[in-house]
Design a protein around this motif. Structure first.
Motif, PDB file in Angstrom:
ATOM      1  N   LEU A  22     -10.609   7.472  -9.961  1.00  0.00           N
ATOM      2  CA  LEU A  22     -11.528   8.064 -10.927  1.00  0.00           C
ATOM      3  C   LEU A  22     -12.176   9.306 -10.338  1.00  0.00           C
ATOM      4  O   LEU A  22     -12.259   9.458  -9.120  1.00  0.00           O
ATOM      5  CB  LEU A  22     -12.595   7.053 -11.344  1.00  0.00           C
ATOM      6  CG  LEU A  22     -12.065   5.764 -11.992  1.00  0.00           C
ATOM      7  CD1 LEU A  22     -13.200   4.785 -12.235  1.00  0.00           C
ATOM      8  CD2 LEU A  22     -11.350   6.077 -13.301  1.00  0.00           C
ATOM      9  N   SER A  23     -12.639  10.179 -11.203  1.00  0.00           N
ATOM     10  CA  SER A  23     -13.248  11.426 -10.767  1.00  0.00           C
ATOM     11  C   SER A  23     -14.507  11.175  -9.939  1.00  0.00           C
ATOM     12  O   SER A  23     -15.380  10.399 -10.345  1.00  0.00           O
ATOM     13  CB  SER A  23     -13.603  12.272 -11.997  1.00  0.00           C
ATOM     14  OG  SER A  23     -14.444  13.345 -11.645  1.00  0.00           O
ATOM     15  N   VAL A  24     -14.573  11.835  -8.780  1.00  0.00           N
ATOM     16  CA  VAL A  24     -15.761  11.713  -7.939  1.00  0.00           C
ATOM     17  C   VAL A  24     -16.982  12.258  -8.668  1.00  0.00           C
ATOM     18  O   VAL A  24     -18.092  11.722  -8.541  1.00  0.00           O
ATOM     19  CB  VAL A  24     -15.561  12.442  -6.593  1.00  0.00           C
ATOM     20  CG1 VAL A  24     -16.853  12.455  -5.776  1.00  0.00           C
ATOM     21  CG2 VAL A  24     -14.446  11.787  -5.790  1.00  0.00           C
ATOM     22  N   SER A  25     -16.775  13.309  -9.448  1.00  0.00           N
ATOM     23  CA  SER A  25     -17.888  13.876 -10.223  1.00  0.00           C
ATOM     24  C   SER A  25     -18.465  12.852 -11.192  1.00  0.00           C
ATOM     25  O   SER A  25     -19.688  12.728 -11.338  1.00  0.00           O
ATOM     26  CB  SER A  25     -17.415  15.107 -10.998  1.00  0.00           C
ATOM     27  OG  SER A  25     -16.991  16.130 -10.128  1.00  0.00           O
ATOM     28  N   ASP A  26     -17.580  12.111 -11.854  1.00  0.00           N
ATOM     29  CA  ASP A  26     -18.053  11.081 -12.788  1.00  0.00           C
ATOM     30  C   ASP A  26     -18.764   9.962 -12.041  1.00  0.00           C
ATOM     31  O   ASP A  26     -19.757   9.405 -12.524  1.00  0.00           O
ATOM     32  CB  ASP A  26     -16.876  10.522 -13.585  1.00  0.00           C
ATOM     33  CG  ASP A  26     -16.330  11.519 -14.592  1.00  0.00           C
ATOM     34  OD1 ASP A  26     -17.044  12.495 -14.872  1.00  0.00           O
ATOM     35  OD2 ASP A  26     -15.206  11.327 -15.079  1.00  0.00           O
ATOM     36  N   LEU A  27     -18.238   9.603 -10.884  1.00  0.00           N
ATOM     37  CA  LEU A  27     -18.882   8.577 -10.080  1.00  0.00           C
ATOM     38  C   LEU A  27     -20.275   9.018  -9.650  1.00  0.00           C
ATOM     39  O   LEU A  27     -21.220   8.218  -9.621  1.00  0.00           O
ATOM     40  CB  LEU A  27     -18.029   8.251  -8.853  1.00  0.00           C
ATOM     41  CG  LEU A  27     -16.739   7.481  -9.112  1.00  0.00           C
ATOM     42  CD1 LEU A  27     -15.883   7.433  -7.842  1.00  0.00           C
ATOM     43  CD2 LEU A  27     -17.042   6.066  -9.581  1.00  0.00           C
ATOM     44  N   ILE A  28     -20.418  10.291  -9.307  1.00  0.00           N
ATOM     45  CA  ILE A  28     -21.731  10.815  -8.909  1.00  0.00           C
ATOM     46  C   ILE A  28     -22.707  10.736 -10.082  1.00  0.00           C
ATOM     47  O   ILE A  28     -23.869  10.340  -9.911  1.00  0.00           O
ATOM     48  CB  ILE A  28     -21.602  12.269  -8.415  1.00  0.00           C
ATOM     49  CG1 ILE A  28     -20.863  12.306  -7.068  1.00  0.00           C
ATOM     50  CG2 ILE A  28     -22.967  12.916  -8.269  1.00  0.00           C
ATOM     51  CD1 ILE A  28     -20.556  13.704  -6.566  1.00  0.00           C
ATOM     52  N   GLN A  29     -22.228  11.065 -11.272  1.00  0.00           N
ATOM     53  CA  GLN A  29     -23.091  10.970 -12.450  1.00  0.00           C
ATOM     54  C   GLN A  29     -23.538   9.536 -12.706  1.00  0.00           C
ATOM     55  O   GLN A  29     -24.707   9.277 -13.009  1.00  0.00           O
ATOM     56  CB  GLN A  29     -22.359  11.516 -13.669  1.00  0.00           C
ATOM     57  CG  GLN A  29     -22.133  13.018 -13.632  1.00  0.00           C
ATOM     58  CD  GLN A  29     -21.582  13.539 -14.932  1.00  0.00           C
ATOM     59  OE1 GLN A  29     -22.301  13.655 -15.920  1.00  0.00           O
ATOM     60  NE2 GLN A  29     -20.299  13.847 -14.948  1.00  0.00           N
ATOM     61  N   GLU A  30     -22.601   8.607 -12.573  1.00  0.00           N
ATOM     62  CA  GLU A  30     -22.967   7.209 -12.765  1.00  0.00           C
ATOM     63  C   GLU A  30     -23.931   6.747 -11.679  1.00  0.00           C
ATOM     64  O   GLU A  30     -24.865   5.988 -11.940  1.00  0.00           O
ATOM     65  CB  GLU A  30     -21.707   6.332 -12.757  1.00  0.00           C
ATOM     66  CG  GLU A  30     -20.799   6.538 -13.944  1.00  0.00           C
ATOM     67  CD  GLU A  30     -21.452   6.147 -15.247  1.00  0.00           C
ATOM     68  OE1 GLU A  30     -22.196   5.143 -15.265  1.00  0.00           O
ATOM     69  OE2 GLU A  30     -21.220   6.843 -16.252  1.00  0.00           O
ATOM     70  N   GLY A  31     -23.696   7.200 -10.454  1.00  0.00           N
ATOM     71  CA  GLY A  31     -24.599   6.857  -9.364  1.00  0.00           C
ATOM     72  C   GLY A  31     -25.988   7.422  -9.589  1.00  0.00           C
ATOM     73  O   GLY A  31     -26.996   6.800  -9.220  1.00  0.00           O
ATOM     74  N   HIS A  32     -26.038   8.597 -10.189  1.00  0.00           N
ATOM     75  CA  HIS A  32     -27.335   9.211 -10.507  1.00  0.00           C
ATOM     76  C   HIS A  32     -28.106   8.362 -11.514  1.00  0.00           C
ATOM     77  O   HIS A  32     -29.330   8.228 -11.430  1.00  0.00           O
ATOM     78  CB  HIS A  32     -27.126  10.628 -11.050  1.00  0.00           C
ATOM     79  CG  HIS A  32     -28.394  11.385 -11.238  1.00  0.00           C
ATOM     80  ND1 HIS A  32     -28.739  11.971 -12.424  1.00  0.00           N
ATOM     81  CD2 HIS A  32     -29.429  11.632 -10.382  1.00  0.00           C
ATOM     82  CE1 HIS A  32     -29.920  12.559 -12.305  1.00  0.00           C
ATOM     83  NE2 HIS A  32     -30.356  12.375 -11.072  1.00  0.00           N
ATOM     84  N   VAL A  33     -27.386   7.772 -12.462  1.00  0.00           N
ATOM     85  CA  VAL A  33     -28.016   6.862 -13.424  1.00  0.00           C
ATOM     86  C   VAL A  33     -28.628   5.666 -12.687  1.00  0.00           C
ATOM     87  O   VAL A  33     -29.757   5.249 -12.963  1.00  0.00           O
ATOM     88  CB  VAL A  33     -26.997   6.379 -14.474  1.00  0.00           C
ATOM     89  CG1 VAL A  33     -27.603   5.302 -15.363  1.00  0.00           C
ATOM     90  CG2 VAL A  33     -26.506   7.545 -15.320  1.00  0.00           C
ATOM     91  N   GLY A  34     -27.865   5.118 -11.726  1.00  0.00           N
ATOM     92  CA  GLY A  34     -28.388   4.008 -10.937  1.00  0.00           C
ATOM     93  C   GLY A  34     -29.587   4.429 -10.105  1.00  0.00           C
ATOM     94  O   GLY A  34     -30.541   3.656  -9.927  1.00  0.00           O
ATOM     95  N   LEU A  35     -29.551   5.661  -9.591  1.00  0.00           N
ATOM     96  CA  LEU A  35     -30.671   6.180  -8.790  1.00  0.00           C
ATOM     97  C   LEU A  35     -31.932   6.287  -9.643  1.00  0.00           C
ATOM     98  O   LEU A  35     -33.033   5.917  -9.192  1.00  0.00           O
ATOM     99  CB  LEU A  35     -30.295   7.549  -8.221  1.00  0.00           C
ATOM    100  CG  LEU A  35     -31.350   8.259  -7.363  1.00  0.00           C
ATOM    101  CD1 LEU A  35     -31.652   7.446  -6.110  1.00  0.00           C
ATOM    102  CD2 LEU A  35     -30.864   9.662  -6.982  1.00  0.00           C
ATOM    103  N   LEU A  36     -31.806   6.782 -10.858  1.00  0.00           N
ATOM    104  CA  LEU A  36     -32.957   6.877 -11.759  1.00  0.00           C
ATOM    105  C   LEU A  36     -33.495   5.496 -12.118  1.00  0.00           C
ATOM    106  O   LEU A  36     -34.714   5.301 -12.234  1.00  0.00           O
ATOM    107  CB  LEU A  36     -32.563   7.635 -13.026  1.00  0.00           C
ATOM    108  CG  LEU A  36     -32.236   9.120 -12.859  1.00  0.00           C
ATOM    109  CD1 LEU A  36     -31.733   9.709 -14.176  1.00  0.00           C
ATOM    110  CD2 LEU A  36     -33.452   9.891 -12.364  1.00  0.00           C
ATOM    111  N   GLU A  37     -32.593   4.550 -12.299  1.00  0.00           N
ATOM    112  CA  GLU A  37     -33.011   3.179 -12.598  1.00  0.00           C
ATOM    113  C   GLU A  37     -33.792   2.593 -11.422  1.00  0.00           C
ATOM    114  O   GLU A  37     -34.814   1.914 -11.607  1.00  0.00           O
ATOM    115  CB  GLU A  37     -31.792   2.314 -12.905  1.00  0.00           C
ATOM    116  CG  GLU A  37     -32.111   0.893 -13.346  1.00  0.00           C
ATOM    117  CD  GLU A  37     -32.723   0.837 -14.733  1.00  0.00           C
ATOM    118  OE1 GLU A  37     -33.426  -0.147 -15.021  1.00  0.00           O
ATOM    119  OE2 GLU A  37     -32.505   1.772 -15.519  1.00  0.00           O
ATOM    120  N   ALA A  38     -33.295   2.868 -10.218  1.00  0.00           N
ATOM    121  CA  ALA A  38     -33.996   2.385  -9.022  1.00  0.00           C
ATOM    122  C   ALA A  38     -35.380   3.013  -8.915  1.00  0.00           C
ATOM    123  O   ALA A  38     -36.365   2.330  -8.585  1.00  0.00           O
ATOM    124  CB  ALA A  38     -33.169   2.709  -7.778  1.00  0.00           C
TER     125      ALA A  38
END
Length: 285
Positions: free
Chosen positions: A64-80
């Motif tokens: 999967l695209s690393v860029s997409d993974l970073i975006q999803e990780g950013h969502v998790g970061l905001l949730e945290a």
């Protein structure tokens, strides 16, 4: 989806963001939690985006695209950041790591295959650890068969050997469209054409439903020819999944089982006469 140039700029900015020491992190977290200071939230998330990027690169081998993974990780970061409790004296990076990883893993499970997998925590653990455990076990001096490998992995992750084998097959075989042709050029035969369905055709289903409804109507009309005792015996003996025995029914009615049998035989004959009289086509149905 982030474009390559935008992604590179984003990563460069994130990697250049200053680190936060414990005191700065604590003050910013308090400002966000108590006063909903958006600037404080931004500083926390920007300072920890390098953690998101680092984790995204660890999951890049899932295709999967690393860029997409970073975006999803950013969502998790905001949730945290939204859930972080600074009074617990835990560093934000420690707390955020779980949310970032969980967000990326959920994204991978949703998009890695058109077939949904990892629906339980055990299956999720199997999906993300199977390759690592298989490689580690296979790298030993002893040559292990697939059965032995599956047994070892099953014990390590607490899942069945059948689940291990199924997941191993899925990870080693790409998705195939049922609409793909078996060969190129002029051949238009699709894999879908070779699927076998044992279910009846729609017209057969409709015909059966109509017949059942018609026969049910016939039976209801014919049952009106019976008296109360005959009707009860027929219902108890013939119209229930587990019909009562002659002895059981005789005990309920206060008569002998032989008398129950006689009444039942007479009731069945009356039903037959009523059905034929009202519906002559019944005999041919």
């Amino acid at each position: 989806m982030l474009q390559d140039s935008t992604s590179r700029d984003f990563i460069r900015i994130a990697m250049a963001a200053p680190y936060l020491d414990r005191e700065q992190e604590h003050e910013l977290a308090l400002s966000w939690r108590k006063d909903h200071d958006q600037s404080a939230l931004n500083q926390i998330t920007v300072a920890h985006m390098r953690l998101v990027i680092s984790m995204a690169t660890k999951f890049r081998h899932y295709g999967l695209s690393v860029s997409d993974l970073i975006q999803e990780g950013h969502v998790g970061l905001l949730e945290a950041a939204a859930r972080f409790e600074p009074e617990r004296e835990v560093r934000f990076s420690t707390y955020a790591t779980w949310w970032i990883r969980a967000s990326m893993q959920d994204y991978i499970l949703r998009n890695w295959s058109i077939v949904r997998g990892g629906t339980s925590s055990a299956q999720k653990s199997l999906f993300f650890n199977l390759r690592r455990l298989r490689a580690r076990l296979a790298s030993g001096n002893e040559m292990l068969s697939n059965a032995a490998l599956y047994q070892e992995i099953s014990a390590a992750l607490g899942v069945s050997e059948a689940d291990v084998a199924t997941m191993d097959a899925r990870l080693s075989t790409p998705d195939r469209s049922l609409n793909a042709t078996l060969s190129g050029d002029a051949d238009t035969t699709e894999r879908m054409d070779f699927l076998v369905c044992d279910d009846p055709w729609p017209d057969e289903v409709a015909s059966t439903a109509i017949d059942v409804e018609r026969r049910s109507g016939w039976l209801k009309a014919a049952l009106r020819a019976l008296n109360a005792r005959e009707l009860r015996i027929i219902e108890e003996r013939r119209l229930k999944d587990e019909g009562a025995t002659l002895e059981e029914l005789g005990g309920k009615l206060g008569i002998s089982k032989e008398r129950v049998r006689q009444i039942e035989a007479r009731a069945l004959e009356k039903l037959k006469v009523a059905l034929v009289k009202q519906n002559p086509e019944f005999l041919a149905a």
